[in-house]
Design a protein around this motif. Structure first.
Motif, PDB file in Angstrom:
ATOM      1  N   THR A  19      84.573 -56.628 -27.849  1.00 16.41           N
ATOM      2  CA  THR A  19      85.994 -56.994 -27.758  1.00 16.41           C
ATOM      3  C   THR A  19      86.842 -55.848 -27.199  1.00 16.41           C
ATOM      4  O   THR A  19      88.067 -55.961 -27.150  1.00 16.41           O
ATOM      5  CB  THR A  19      86.564 -57.397 -29.142  1.00 16.41           C
ATOM      6  N   GLN A  20      86.213 -54.753 -26.819  1.00 16.12           N
ATOM      7  CA  GLN A  20      86.969 -53.606 -26.308  1.00 16.12           C
ATOM      8  C   GLN A  20      87.286 -53.807 -24.825  1.00 16.12           C
ATOM      9  O   GLN A  20      86.373 -54.100 -24.036  1.00 16.12           O
ATOM     10  CB  GLN A  20      86.157 -52.311 -26.464  1.00 16.12           C
ATOM     11  N   TRP A  50      85.239 -50.606 -37.589  1.00 17.51           N
ATOM     12  CA  TRP A  50      85.154 -50.414 -36.131  1.00 17.51           C
ATOM     13  C   TRP A  50      85.384 -51.739 -35.412  1.00 17.51           C
ATOM     14  O   TRP A  50      84.755 -52.744 -35.740  1.00 17.51           O
ATOM     15  CB  TRP A  50      83.776 -49.870 -35.734  1.00 17.51           C
ATOM     16  N   LYS A  51      86.265 -51.697 -34.434  1.00 16.05           N
ATOM     17  CA  LYS A  51      86.509 -52.917 -33.650  1.00 16.05           C
ATOM     18  C   LYS A  51      85.301 -53.138 -32.735  1.00 16.05           C
ATOM     19  O   LYS A  51      84.923 -52.243 -31.972  1.00 16.05           O
ATOM     20  CB  LYS A  51      87.795 -52.745 -32.826  1.00 16.05           C
ATOM     21  N   TYR A  72      84.809 -57.746 -38.869  1.00 13.08           N
ATOM     22  CA  TYR A  72      86.022 -57.053 -38.421  1.00 13.08           C
ATOM     23  C   TYR A  72      87.275 -57.716 -38.978  1.00 13.08           C
ATOM     24  O   TYR A  72      88.230 -57.036 -39.368  1.00 13.08           O
ATOM     25  CB  TYR A  72      86.076 -57.009 -36.898  1.00 13.08           C
ATOM     26  N   SER A  73      87.277 -59.034 -39.053  1.00 12.09           N
ATOM     27  CA  SER A  73      88.484 -59.725 -39.508  1.00 12.09           C
ATOM     28  C   SER A  73      88.664 -59.613 -41.026  1.00 12.09           C
ATOM     29  O   SER A  73      89.758 -59.809 -41.529  1.00 12.09           O
ATOM     30  CB  SER A  73      88.442 -61.195 -39.087  1.00 12.09           C
TER      31      SER A  73
END
Ligand SMILES: *Cc1c(COP(=O)(O)O)cnc(C)c1O
Length: 379
Positions: free
Chosen positions: A330-331, A325-326, A349-350
């Protein structure tokens, strides 16, 4: 039963002959919608599985989050603490009440809310004169939160906890079943969750008053009169009887499905454990995940190729994988929101990737997938 293409999916549902029979007999019974005997039975069967007294079957997990937060008294302008690493529905539900999601980072063991940071966030918001309406705890990828710490910290500050266990049915922590913590738990039966009604959800709680209010709101706040009388705004959020029939049949298979998914994760782990700089996410010390999705992490200090190169290589072989999930902070939709971050979610995430984890994935397929992963990270 499975789709007839040759694609390997991320989380294909396990569908049995008994699922088909359950749906057709619900149809034949004449109880299509909205209510019927399967609805009440599905609720009580999920409740006994979780050892929680009350359940309300709804049209989605998102609906359960919405009405759960509403019952907890979340007001417009309130802050609600949400982990930054989650599916957007956790945060969207907060905005339905015109409240403001406040994103808090996760701890490194389970990628779930850090109890310590939650305490800091509540104190900081209160110092700034803000009202904290609730904390939503997510059991990410089916891994339980550290509830011993989290519930303590929230109780000492008198902030209610809603458990977003949408991904966690069948997981267990040292304190009990995932879904049974906080003022209420939220389950999802969406298409790719561990069991499915194609779309659906449930709110489970120890609080009979909460169950009754949520059921009432979910059925358009209809009063008990022969005519349609409404004292409050309502919602069309109830699950249909046909889907409840499917849910009952799927629930009968959950223990096997959890065992299969745990076995799949163990097989990935066994096959990839020799690869330096690549790890399969494991259970934290305080509980056992349902292994809804197997997640790998690639260390960028060792490999210049990462999750994206692996995902592309798998896609070329018609195999579905997915970035984790991003993070919500950062959305773009939440770009103006405040947060308390340590960088754990951004790093996760990365480096992270979700691999095909449905109960139907075979060992031979895992061997193929692992070979593709190894060649992709070597570049
Ligand atoms: C799937 C999911 C939801 C939403 O459930 P739906 O049934 O799809 O509405 C909420 N939170 C998390 C963490 C999820 O994974």
């Amino acid at each position: 039963m499975s789709r007839s293409d040759n694609r390997i999916y991320l989380s294909a549902p396990s569908v049995s002959e008994s699922d088909v029979n359950a749906v057709t007999s619900a149809l034949r019974s004449g109880w299509l919608a909205p209510v019927g005997p399967d609805l009440a039975s599905f609720e009580s069967e999920v409740c006994s599985f979780l050892d929680v007294p009350y359940g309300v079957a709804l049209s989605s997990g998102t609906a359960a989050l919405h009405l759960g937060l509403k019952y907890l008294g979340v007001q417009p302008g309130d802050y609600v603490i949400v982990p930054t690493l989650t599916f957007a529905a956790t945060a969207f539900a907060v905005t339905y009440l015109e409240a403001i999601p406040f994103f808090v980072d996760v701890e490194a063991h389970s990628w779930n809310l850090s109890a310590e940071l939650v305490g800091q966030a509540i104190d900081q918001l209160r110092r700034d004169g803000k009202r904290v309406g609730a904390v939503v705890a997510v059991d990410l990828y089916g891994t339980p939160c550290d509830y011993r710490s989290l519930l303590d910290i929230c109780a000492s500050r008198d902030v209610p906890v809603l458990e977003d266990a949408a991904e966690g049915l069948g997981a267990i922590s040292e304190l009990g079943m995932v879904g049974s913590f906080g003022r209420a738990g939220v389950i999802s039966f969406n298409g790719n969750k561990i069991i499915t009604t194609s779309g659906g959800g449930m709110l489970v709680t120890n609080d009979v008053e909460m169950a009754n209010r949520v059921r009432y709101w979910a059925t358009q706040s209809r009063e008990a009169h022969p005519w349609y009388e409404h004292l409050e705004v309502g919602y069309n959020y109830r699950m249909s009887n046909i889907l409840a029939a499917l849910g009952r049949s799927q629930l009968g298979g959950i223990s096997d499905e959890v065992l299969r998914r745990r076995g799949i994760r163990a097989e990935y782990h066994a096959q990839l454990s020799g690869v330096l700089g690549l790890g399969v996410l494991q259970d934290p010390p305080w509980g056992k995940s349902n292994a809804w999705l197997t997640v790998i992490q690639i260390d960028p200090a060792i490999h210049c190729n990462g999750p994206d190169q692996i995902r592309t290589a798998l896609e070329s072989a018609n195999i579905e994988s997915r970035p984790i999930w991003k993070p919500m902070h950062t959305q773009p939709v939440f770009s103006s929101h405040d947060s308390l971050l340590t960088g754990v979610a951004a790093t996760a995430y990365s480096r992270g990737l979700c691999l095909p984890s449905g109960g139907g994935v075979s060992n031979a397929e895992i061997t193929r997938i692992c070979a593709l992963i190894e060649s992709a990270i070597e570049g």
